[in-house]
Design a protein around this motif. Structure first.
Motif, PDB file in Angstrom:
ATOM      1  N   CYS A 110      10.851  25.083  22.849  1.00 43.89           N
ATOM      2  CA  CYS A 110       9.755  26.057  22.899  1.00 43.89           C
ATOM      3  C   CYS A 110      10.207  27.473  23.226  1.00 43.89           C
ATOM      4  CB  CYS A 110       8.705  25.612  23.912  1.00 43.89           C
ATOM      5  SG  CYS A 110       7.979  23.996  23.530  1.00 43.89           S
TER       6      CYS A 110
ATOM      7  N   ASP B 137       9.218  26.790  31.192  1.00 48.43           N
ATOM      8  CA  ASP B 137       9.149  25.356  30.947  1.00 48.43           C
ATOM      9  C   ASP B 137      10.279  24.636  31.674  1.00 48.43           C
ATOM     10  OD1 ASP B 137       6.895  25.446  29.339  1.00 48.43           O
ATOM     11  OD2 ASP B 137       8.062  25.842  27.533  1.00 48.43           O
TER      12      ASP B 137
ATOM     13  N   LEU C 234      12.924  20.867  26.679  1.00 49.53           N
ATOM     14  CA  LEU C 234      11.654  21.550  26.431  1.00 49.53           C
ATOM     15  C   LEU C 234      11.873  23.043  26.256  1.00 49.53           C
ATOM     16  CD1 LEU C 234       8.601  21.448  26.196  1.00 49.53           C
ATOM     17  CD2 LEU C 234       8.451  21.594  28.687  1.00 49.53           C
ATOM     18  N   CYS C 235      12.749  23.634  27.065  1.00 42.63           N
ATOM     19  CA  CYS C 235      13.059  25.059  26.934  1.00 42.63           C
ATOM     20  C   CYS C 235      13.722  25.350  25.594  1.00 42.63           C
ATOM     21  CB  CYS C 235      13.956  25.489  28.090  1.00 42.63           C
ATOM     22  SG  CYS C 235      14.503  27.212  28.026  1.00 42.63           S
TER      23      CYS C 235
ATOM     24  N   TYR D  35       2.130  31.917  29.831  1.00 37.02           N
ATOM     25  CA  TYR D  35       1.481  32.143  28.544  1.00 37.02           C
ATOM     26  C   TYR D  35       0.203  32.975  28.614  1.00 37.02           C
ATOM     27  CZ  TYR D  35       4.849  28.695  27.210  1.00 37.02           C
ATOM     28  OH  TYR D  35       6.026  28.041  27.013  1.00 37.02           O
TER      29      TYR D  35
ATOM     30  N   ASN E 118      10.780  28.980  26.144  1.00 41.69           N
ATOM     31  CA  ASN E 118      10.243  29.620  27.333  1.00 41.69           C
ATOM     32  C   ASN E 118      10.965  29.098  28.576  1.00 41.69           C
ATOM     33  OD1 ASN E 118       8.523  30.381  29.600  1.00 41.69           O
ATOM     34  ND2 ASN E 118       6.984  30.904  28.059  1.00 41.69           N
TER      35      ASN E 118
ATOM     36  N   ARG F  56       4.816  20.504  24.114  1.00 37.52           N
ATOM     37  CA  ARG F  56       4.661  20.805  25.541  1.00 37.52           C
ATOM     38  C   ARG F  56       3.730  19.791  26.202  1.00 37.52           C
ATOM     39  NH1 ARG F  56       3.735  25.724  24.996  1.00 37.52           N
ATOM     40  NH2 ARG F  56       5.871  26.379  25.428  1.00 37.52           N
TER      41      ARG F  56
ATOM     42  N   VAL G 134       4.685  23.653  18.887  1.00 38.47           N
ATOM     43  CA  VAL G 134       5.022  24.068  20.245  1.00 38.47           C
ATOM     44  C   VAL G 134       4.087  23.437  21.268  1.00 38.47           C
ATOM     45  CG1 VAL G 134       5.075  26.038  21.823  1.00 38.47           C
ATOM     46  CG2 VAL G 134       6.196  26.193  19.600  1.00 38.47           C
ATOM     47  N   TRP G 135       2.774  23.568  21.065  1.00 39.70           N
ATOM     48  CA  TRP G 135       1.843  23.036  22.059  1.00 39.70           C
ATOM     49  C   TRP G 135       1.822  21.502  22.097  1.00 39.70           C
ATOM     50  CZ3 TRP G 135       0.027  24.972  26.240  1.00 39.70           C
ATOM     51  CH2 TRP G 135      -0.089  26.357  26.359  1.00 39.70           C
TER      52      TRP G 135
ATOM     53  N   SER H 210       2.222  27.190  33.804  1.00 37.82           N
ATOM     54  CA  SER H 210       1.771  27.315  32.419  1.00 37.82           C
ATOM     55  C   SER H 210       0.956  28.589  32.232  1.00 37.82           C
ATOM     56  CB  SER H 210       0.944  26.094  32.021  1.00 37.82           C
ATOM     57  OG  SER H 210       1.732  24.929  32.046  1.00 37.82           O
TER      58      SER H 210
END
Length: 398
Positions: free
Chosen positions: A268, A273, A264-265, A331, A270, A209, A205-206, A327
């Motif tokens: 991940c 994003d 990206l959404c 998170y 979120n 991102r 995930v990271w 960000s």
């Protein structure tokens, strides 16, 4: 009143108390409005309020950041906390917006389509004395730009500039269609997963991102490269064609950053994003929007000694602030608050937190804080992104 002389200048400033009132009322209202939309699980409303909220935030920042607006015979200079903006007056267009008897003025260089080279004066933020000064100045004193007569839009620079604007507007239409694709995808996922955590494995995930953020930032130097005018090209027609190609590529690059948000959404899980990339792409789109002065320079029809300095580009700084702020918002607290999810109920039809154990094998995002409110985890009411139409998910093959 200022002396009616062309050698005079006029400086107007916004009232501190009116700016403070605008901050105290406008910013909290916009935040509450956006938060309600993001939390609604009605995705068409969500996209609408986020875009509208971004517009409100921009208006608040522009109003609060304005220190003064100075009118010279040959230019208009706006000083703000974010830098200075100047536009020439050799081809000035004035647009008057009147609300509740108070006039707000917007000055454009050449044409109203030239939004990147414009200066706004919010009349409701001025004191009564400054409003009278400005009205007298533009009606009786300020004759170089000639507020009463718009310049001709038939010049070669205006014609080619409007063609470049058309390229940007065409790509903007594609971005609107992209937003509708997000609405459909989010609705589909909300019908099929109690809480959607993304398709990527947790460990990736990271890195994913960071890769997307790096791609968004790497677009900035490419956009700066596209913004360079092909002045070395001697052939007139080839110079114009290169200018149009650069405008189209700039539009594709800026909006391409916004289009990174949906993949990206999906990876991940979120929603922030998606909106992070959308807003950064919007900043690039505005900052690299065509400018009439560039086309005047490209076609060699600009004044020999231009009075106004180029408008600085600040998209990199704004993009870094957006990337960092969103960000942290996504998170630092409860990540599940920004996920695509259902509105679930327990066995007694009471609102309950959704059980994430039935999200399938794709839940690779960070852990969800939602817990089931019923024994079997399946007794939930699903409401998708189209509100009352959420129950008919078979339309999308669910």
């Amino acid at each position: 009143m200022p002396s009616p002389s062309l050698n005079k200048k006029l400086t107007v400033t916004y009232s501190f108390w009116k700016k403070l009132l605008f901050l105290c009322l406008g910013l909290p209202a916009a935040l509450v409005f956006v938060w309600a939309g993001v939390s609604s699980n009605f995705y068409l409303l969500e996209v609408t309020v986020v875009v509208f909220g971004a517009y409100i935030f921009r208006q608040v920042a522009e109003t609060l950041g304005t220190r003064s607006v100075t009118f010279f015979p040959d230019k208009i200079l706006k000083n703000s906390w974010f830098g200075a903006t100047a536009i020439p007056t050799h081809a000035l267009v004035l647009k008057v917006n009147k609300q509740d008897g108070v006039e707000s003025l917007q000055f454009f260089h050449g044409t109203e389509k030239n939004s990147r080279e414009s200066i706004s004066v919010a009349g409701w933020c001025l004191s009564e004395e400054h409003r009278l000064w400005l009205d007298s100045y533009r009606r009786k004193v300020y004759r170089i730009g000639d507020f009463s007569r718009a310049p001709s839009n038939n010049s070669a620079a205006c014609v080619e500039f409007e063609k470049a604007v058309a390229s940007f507007r065409f790509i903007t239409i594609l971005t609107i269609l992209y937003l509708l694709i997000y609405v459909v995808c989010a609705t589909y996922l909300s019908w099929h997963y109690p809480v959607f955590n993304g398709y990527a494995p947790t460990a990736l995930v990271w890195p994913i991102r960071v890769l997307f953020v790096a791609a968004a930032l790497a677009a900035y130097p490419l956009l700066r490269l596209q913004a360079r005018l092909p002045l070395a090209e001697r052939n007139y027609s080839q110079r114009v064609q290169r200018g149009h190609r650069q405008a189209l590529r700039s539009a594709l690059l800026a909006n391409g950053v916004a289009w990174l948000g949906l993949p990206l959404c999906l990876l991940c899980g979120n929603k922030l994003d998606f909106y992070m990339m959308l807003l950064v792409g919007g900043v690039y789109h505005r900052d690299f929007y065509p400018r009439l002065s560039d086309w005047e320079q490209l076609l060699q029809v600009a004044p020999a000694n231009p009075a106004a300095a180029p408008i600085p580009r600040r998209s990199l700084q704004v993009s870094l602030a957006l990337l960092g702020g969103l960000s942290l918002a996504g998170y630092a607290g409860q990540p599940a608050d920004f996920r695509i999810r259902q509105d679930c109920t327990d066995a007694n039809a009471n609102p309950a937190e959704c059980d994430n154990s039935h999200s399938g094998g794709h839940g690779g995002g960070s852990g969800s804080s939602y817990r089931g409110g019923s024994d079997d985890g399946h007794s939930g009411t699903r409401r998708g992104g189209f509100g009352s139409f959420g129950g008919s998910h078979g339309f999308f093959g669910g």
